[in-house]
Design an enzyme around this catalytic site. Structure first.
Site, short mmCIF file in Angstrom:
data_model
loop_
_atom_site.label_atom_id
_atom_site.label_comp_id
_atom_site.label_asym_id
_atom_site.label_seq_id
_atom_site.Cartn_x
_atom_site.Cartn_y
_atom_site.Cartn_z
N PHE A 121 -11.36 -3.73 10.57
CA PHE A 121 -12.53 -3.58 9.69
C PHE A 121 -12.23 -4.15 8.30
CE2 PHE A 121 -10.09 0.35 9.94
CZ PHE A 121 -9.76 0.59 8.61
N TYR A 172 0.79 -1.23 0.00
CA TYR A 172 0.00 0.00 0.00
C TYR A 172 0.82 1.28 0.00
CZ TYR A 172 -3.95 -3.08 0.52
OH TYR A 172 -4.89 -4.05 0.29
#
Length: 417
Positions: free
Chosen positions: A417, A131
């Site tokens: 999450f 990322y």
């Protein structure tokens, strides 16, 4: 039996339709090893999926890429809750790696986040190396420990003796525990204001996730006539030649004051038939570290947690406050979101901030990744400069900015999450 291979390349990302969710989610599960989730977990993630903010890449009717973005509000230094895209459920079929599927989803997603007016995107990284090229950087860290409660003693605030503890069914006290959590959200950067439905994540209790431990247990703490804290945990019993050696596995602990927090930790240290307290993903500045008799026997360690990406640089830097006055011009690199690139003047203090484009000479040069790393106050600009990631162009600017970006409370991501 003959196999019909797809004839053409994958299409660009498109918004997920509800009737495609099962195949989309199956692609995600396979990308993470293919181990099926329990029906309870699958049902919860289906309920939490925001379809209009989720993307899929398809090839001749087969899903080969997945990505989603929850609509969160994230606490930033100063206590403001900032609209934030919680990037989630990112996966690419192993048959379609290195074909641009992930890049196409990240491109579409960040463009969407910008159009939604959300200045931040955050994620938890299964593989951190992936990322960075999209502008994300580790901004919070989680504390894990295996505490030898048979040898380590805990010294808690005197008022802890006034706290009353009671066992309760996790589901029965879910509302009061969620109220405690909500009251804590503005106090620590990195915390997420939970939307309805997200409270269920804390009491999800499939047997497949217990690893031989008990079902989820809960203790609530009462002080001054109200619930002031809670702890959710499991107990995994064990026996050796010398007797019991069970483990308390902490899942969640929250308290409104130091006395209540101390009472809860003391309870966990003293559960019968156990000699170890196992915890993970706690705040890096958890108070118990300064109350134990022997930190070495706690085997504490740190791990990266929340990754932050500034999507609208100016709006993001204006949304937080600064613990000391700062007036600095940044020269920012951002290849993936070029609308952030260039010079920005940030002026701010503990009351507020402004950030706008400027033609003035730059004081510090860095990329958007460094700004993401320091944004919540848990990473020092000075440390990044020492690593060669930030260049000081005006003498004194580094110290000024590093102090201003700091936080007296360590940022923390409360759950995944």
């Amino acid at each position: 039996m003959a196999t019909d291979f797809p004839a053409g390349p994958a299409t660009g990302p498109r918004v997920l339709r509800p009737d495609d969710w099962d195949s989309w989610y199956d692609t995600l599960i396979r990308a993470f090893g293919g181990v099926p989730e329990s029906p309870e977990e699958r049902e919860l993630w289906n309920a939490l999926t925001e379809f209009d903010r989720s993307l899929g890449v398809w090839e001749d009717g087969t899903c080969v890429g997945t990505a989603g973005a929850f609509s969160f509000r994230l606490t930033v230094p100063g206590g403001a809750l900032v609209p934030t895209a919680g990037v989630t459920m990112v996966g690419v079929a192993a048959t379609h790696r290195r074909r641009g599927v992930l890049t196409s989803m990240m491109r579409r997603q960040l463009d969407d986040v910008r159009s939604w007016g959300e200045p931040l995107a955050v994620l938890t990284a299964s593989e951190p190396a992936i990322y960075g090229r999209f502008g994300y950087a580790a901004a919070t860290f989680g504390l894990s420990a295996e505490i030898d409660t048979g040898r380590v003693r805990l010294s808690v605030p005197a008022g802890a003796d006034d706290v009353r503890l009671l066992y309760a069914s996790p589901a029965d006290v879910l509302d009061v525990c969620e109220d405690v959590y909500a009251r804590l959200v503005p106090s620590r950067p990195g915390m997420l204001a939970r939307r309805p439905g997200w409270e269920r994540l804390g009491v999800l209790d499939p047997e497949s996730e217990r690893d031989g431990a008990s079902p989820l247990q809960c203790v609530v703490a009462g002080r001054g006539g109200e619930v002031a804290g809670y702890a959710r945990f499991r107990v995994k019993l064990g026996w050796g030649e010398a007797g019991h050696n069970g483990t308390v596995v902490l899942e969640d602990l929250a308290a409104l004051d130091p006395e209540t927090e101390g009472a809860l930790w003391r309870f966990l240290f003293g559960i019968d038939l156990t000699t170890t307290l196992s915890l993970r993903g706690r705040p890096a500045d958890d108070a118990w570290q300064y109350q134990v008799s022997d930190i070495r026997r706690c085997r504490a360690r740190s791990r990266d947690a929340l990754y932050v990406r500034l999507v609208d640089l100016g709006a993001a830097l204006e949304a937080r406050t600064y613990q000391a006055p700062v007036d600095v011009v940044f020269e920012v690199e951002d290849d993936f979101c070029p609308w952030n690139a260039g010079r920005w003047r940030l002026s701010g203090d503990a009351k507020g901030a402004s950030c706008a484009r400027t033609t003035e000479a730059a004081d510090l040069a860095l990329s958007v990744r460094e700004l993401g790393a320091v944004y919540l106050g848990g990473v020092s600009l000075g440390a990044l400069a020492a690593a060669g990631r930030v260049r000081e162009l005006r003498a004194g600017a580094l110290t000024e900015a590093a102090v201003g970006f700091g936080s007296t409370v360590t940022p923390w991501m409360p759950h995944g999450f």
